[in-house]
Motif scaffolding. Structure first.
Motif, PDB file in Angstrom:
ATOM      1  N   GLU A  27       0.812  -1.094   0.160  1.00 55.81           N
ATOM      2  CA  GLU A  27      -0.157  -0.089   0.000  1.00 55.81           C
ATOM      3  C   GLU A  27       0.850   1.213   0.118  1.00 55.81           C
ATOM      4  OE1 GLU A  27      -4.071  -1.379   2.456  1.00 55.81           O
ATOM      5  OE2 GLU A  27      -2.884   0.102   3.129  1.00 55.81           O
ATOM      6  N   ALA A  28       1.754   1.225   0.796  1.00 54.95           N
ATOM      7  CA  ALA A  28       2.769   2.607   1.009  1.00 54.95           C
ATOM      8  C   ALA A  28       3.348   2.714  -0.406  1.00 54.95           C
ATOM      9  CB  ALA A  28       3.635   2.341   2.205  1.00 54.95           C
ATOM     10  N   LEU A  29       3.883   1.761  -1.128  1.00 50.13           N
ATOM     11  CA  LEU A  29       4.749   2.079  -1.953  1.00 50.13           C
ATOM     12  C   LEU A  29       3.924   2.521  -3.318  1.00 50.13           C
ATOM     13  CD1 LEU A  29       7.175  -1.111  -2.097  1.00 50.13           C
ATOM     14  CD2 LEU A  29       7.714   1.316  -1.225  1.00 50.13           C
ATOM     15  N   GLU A  30       2.551   1.847  -3.420  1.00 52.73           N
ATOM     16  CA  GLU A  30       1.888   2.206  -4.387  1.00 52.73           C
ATOM     17  C   GLU A  30       1.138   3.409  -4.379  1.00 52.73           C
ATOM     18  OE1 GLU A  30      -2.456   0.339  -6.445  1.00 52.73           O
ATOM     19  OE2 GLU A  30      -1.056  -0.980  -5.280  1.00 52.73           O
ATOM     20  N   MET A  31       0.645   3.736  -3.327  1.00 49.06           N
ATOM     21  CA  MET A  31       0.089   5.176  -2.966  1.00 49.06           C
ATOM     22  C   MET A  31       0.479   6.300  -2.831  1.00 49.06           C
ATOM     23  SD  MET A  31      -3.052   3.295  -0.794  1.00 49.06           S
ATOM     24  CE  MET A  31      -4.002   4.972  -0.807  1.00 49.06           C
ATOM     25  N   SER A  32       1.907   6.431  -2.366  1.00 48.64           N
ATOM     26  CA  SER A  32       2.360   7.413  -1.487  1.00 48.64           C
ATOM     27  C   SER A  32       3.239   8.397  -2.652  1.00 48.64           C
ATOM     28  CB  SER A  32       3.321   7.189  -0.395  1.00 48.64           C
ATOM     29  OG  SER A  32       2.561   6.064   0.239  1.00 48.64           O
ATOM     30  N   ASP A  33       3.325   9.673  -2.233  1.00 45.48           N
ATOM     31  CA  ASP A  33       4.239  10.500  -2.846  1.00 45.48           C
ATOM     32  C   ASP A  33       5.566  10.632  -1.915  1.00 45.48           C
ATOM     33  OD1 ASP A  33       2.701  11.664  -4.889  1.00 45.48           O
ATOM     34  OD2 ASP A  33       1.714  13.054  -3.050  1.00 45.48           O
ATOM     35  N   GLN A  34       5.227  10.237  -0.618  1.00 42.12           N
ATOM     36  CA  GLN A  34       6.447  10.266   0.428  1.00 42.12           C
ATOM     37  C   GLN A  34       5.965   9.162   1.402  1.00 42.12           C
ATOM     38  OE1 GLN A  34       8.524  13.775   2.769  1.00 42.12           O
ATOM     39  NE2 GLN A  34       6.567  13.579   3.523  1.00 42.12           N
ATOM     40  N   VAL A  35       7.187   8.398   1.600  1.00 38.54           N
ATOM     41  CA  VAL A  35       6.945   7.320   2.863  1.00 38.54           C
ATOM     42  C   VAL A  35       7.788   7.773   3.884  1.00 38.54           C
ATOM     43  CG1 VAL A  35       7.055   4.955   3.525  1.00 38.54           C
ATOM     44  CG2 VAL A  35       6.169   5.602   1.184  1.00 38.54           C
ATOM     45  N   ALA A  36       7.423   7.688   5.181  1.00 34.97           N
ATOM     46  CA  ALA A  36       8.103   7.880   6.437  1.00 34.97           C
ATOM     47  C   ALA A  36       8.007   6.510   7.194  1.00 34.97           C
ATOM     48  CB  ALA A  36       7.671   8.804   7.077  1.00 34.97           C
ATOM     49  N   VAL A  37       9.349   5.789   7.070  1.00 40.33           N
ATOM     50  CA  VAL A  37       9.283   4.433   7.601  1.00 40.33           C
ATOM     51  C   VAL A  37       9.670   4.695   9.093  1.00 40.33           C
ATOM     52  CG1 VAL A  37      10.294   2.053   7.632  1.00 40.33           C
ATOM     53  CG2 VAL A  37      10.138   3.440   5.636  1.00 40.33           C
ATOM     54  N   MET A  38       8.746   4.385  10.092  1.00 46.50           N
ATOM     55  CA  MET A  38       8.919   4.454  11.360  1.00 46.50           C
ATOM     56  C   MET A  38       9.493   3.233  12.148  1.00 46.50           C
ATOM     57  SD  MET A  38       5.725   7.134  12.563  1.00 46.50           S
ATOM     58  CE  MET A  38       6.657   7.298  14.128  1.00 46.50           C
ATOM     59  N   HIS A  39      10.181   3.204  13.228  1.00 41.50           N
ATOM     60  CA  HIS A  39      10.591   2.436  14.092  1.00 41.50           C
ATOM     61  C   HIS A  39      11.000   2.695  15.306  1.00 41.50           C
ATOM     62  CE1 HIS A  39      14.221  -0.598  15.031  1.00 41.50           C
ATOM     63  NE2 HIS A  39      13.069  -1.162  15.178  1.00 41.50           N
ATOM     64  N   ASP A  40      10.401   2.230  16.510  1.00 42.09           N
ATOM     65  CA  ASP A  40      10.937   2.214  17.670  1.00 42.09           C
ATOM     66  C   ASP A  40      10.618   3.873  18.071  1.00 42.09           C
ATOM     67  OD1 ASP A  40      11.516   1.617  20.423  1.00 42.09           O
ATOM     68  OD2 ASP A  40      13.701   1.893  19.945  1.00 42.09           O
TER      69      ASP A  40
END
Length: 375
Positions: free
Chosen positions: A201-214
């Motif tokens: 979903e993130a790769l297909e829909m986004s202009d920008q992706v923020a990957v969150m961790h901890d």
């Protein structure tokens, strides 16, 4: 429908502490007006907490949230002009679809004619013309989610916030709703922030992706940058299938792997780490070769299966790592036999964000680490 007044969103050093738990740890993020930004990460990483802070449902312990440069961190949610789409639809079961959509408009004291116009237009946009008098229980899950989206859009919000809105739909319906959501966001011209743990979903829909961790954001970028040039081992391993091989990077394109690699690897893209690093190998960037002597890597074939457009094979490397390879032709080797792997593209990421502090506190510079023998 009139175009939305999408605004730029700023998140500056946002932290959020709950009793016994720190959910967010100094998060910074810039979101362009009328863009589609996805907060992507595993459960518990802080993405929904950050979304709720943007909405005003939670108050940050510290930091600022801005809409077009205006600090709104202490502004109540009803003054922010946001639309929120919940995972569980949150529709009133005893109200008709018309009344569900009109509810928020009545709270804003719009006139009857304006409310009727917005309800009709919102239902048309989500393809539910003629269902205004139905009740939520008479609609499918996908239709109920469309109503939830129509209700949010009817408010003419500056920012549309969506908390895993497609997770309750079946796989086929999710794919259709992705495209529908993106079409609506583009048509209305609204700033959208979308929470999901679904990488596709993130790769297909986004202009920008923020990957969150901890509680932190590991990397922000376009879907292509996130996938092809990850900046951390977590980002590389969380998105898609990946094999990680340890070694030492000189920061200028040279990499000495802990596992012997024959021949020169393709040039790396993106910023390169210096010191202990991991080689990122994705199945689609690898190929099986018959000439084992001239392959980059050797491994023992564990399994191979056909997937419609080709084959995916798993090989056990000398250090025990399982490496998956996509290839077009059937593999010549049988399970238990040796096969060769050629690397068509790869990336490098730091072995750990805390490597210099934890793994080599005695090293005074990155040069010391490159000069040291590989672990």
């Amino acid at each position: 429908m009139e175009r939305g007044n999408g605004v730029a969103v700023g998140v500056e050093a946002i932290s959020k502490e709950f009793p016994g738990h720190v959910a967010l740890k100094g998060v910074d993020l810039e979101i362009e007006a009328r863009s589609f930004t996805t907060l992507l990460g595993p459960s518990g990483c802080g993405k929904t907490t950050l979304l709720r802070i943007l909405a005003g449902f939670e108050t940050a312990t510290s930091g600022r949230v801005t809409f077009d440069g205006r600090d709104i961190a202490r502004m109540p949610s009803w003054k922010r002009n946001i639309g929120f789409v919940f995972q569980n639809y949150a529709l009133w079961p005893h109200m008709s679809i018309r009344d569900n959509i009109a509810y928020g408009l009545k709270l804003r004291k719009l006139g009857k004619e304006q409310i009727a116009e917005r309800v009709t237009e919102s239902l048309r946009m989500v393809g539910l013309d003629g269902r205004a008098e139905a009740f939520p229980g008479q609609l499918s899950g996908g239709q109920q989610q469309r109503v939830a989206i129509a209700r949010a859009l009817a408010l003419r919000p500056n920012v549309l916030l969506l908390d895993e809105p497609l997770s309750n739909l079946d796989a086929k319906m999710r794919i259709g709703m992705r495209q529908e959501l993106l079409r609506l966001q583009r048509e209305v011209g609204i700033t959208a922030v979308y929470v999901t743990h679904d990488q596709e979903e993130a790769l297909e829909m986004s202009d920008q992706v923020a990957v969150m961790h901890d509680g932190r954001i590991d990397q922000v970028g376009s879907p292509q940058a996130i996938y092809e040039t990850p900046e951390t081992a977590f980002v590389a391993s969380f998105i898609g299938h990946v094999t990680l091989l340890g070694g030492v990077s000189d920061g200028a394109g040279g990499f000495r792997s802990d596992l012997p690699i024959a021949g020169a690897l393709p040039a790396f893209d993106g910023a390169l780490p210096t010191g202990r690093a991991q080689l990122v190998l994705r199945p689609e960037d690898l190929d099986l070769v018959d000439d084992v002597e001239h392959a980059h890597l050797r491994g023992t074939l564990v399994r191979s299966s056909y997937h419609g457009r080709g084959y995916r094979s798993a090989l056990r490397l000398a250090d025990g790592t399982l490496c998956e390879v996509d290839h077009r032709r059937p593999v010549a080797a049988a399970p238990g036999e040796e096969a060769g792997i050629r690397v068509g593209a790869a990336a490098l990421v730091p072995e750990s964000d805390d490597y210099y502090r934890e793994a080599a506190p005695e090293a005074e510079s990155a040069d010391d680490l490159v000069a040291a023998p590989a672990a």
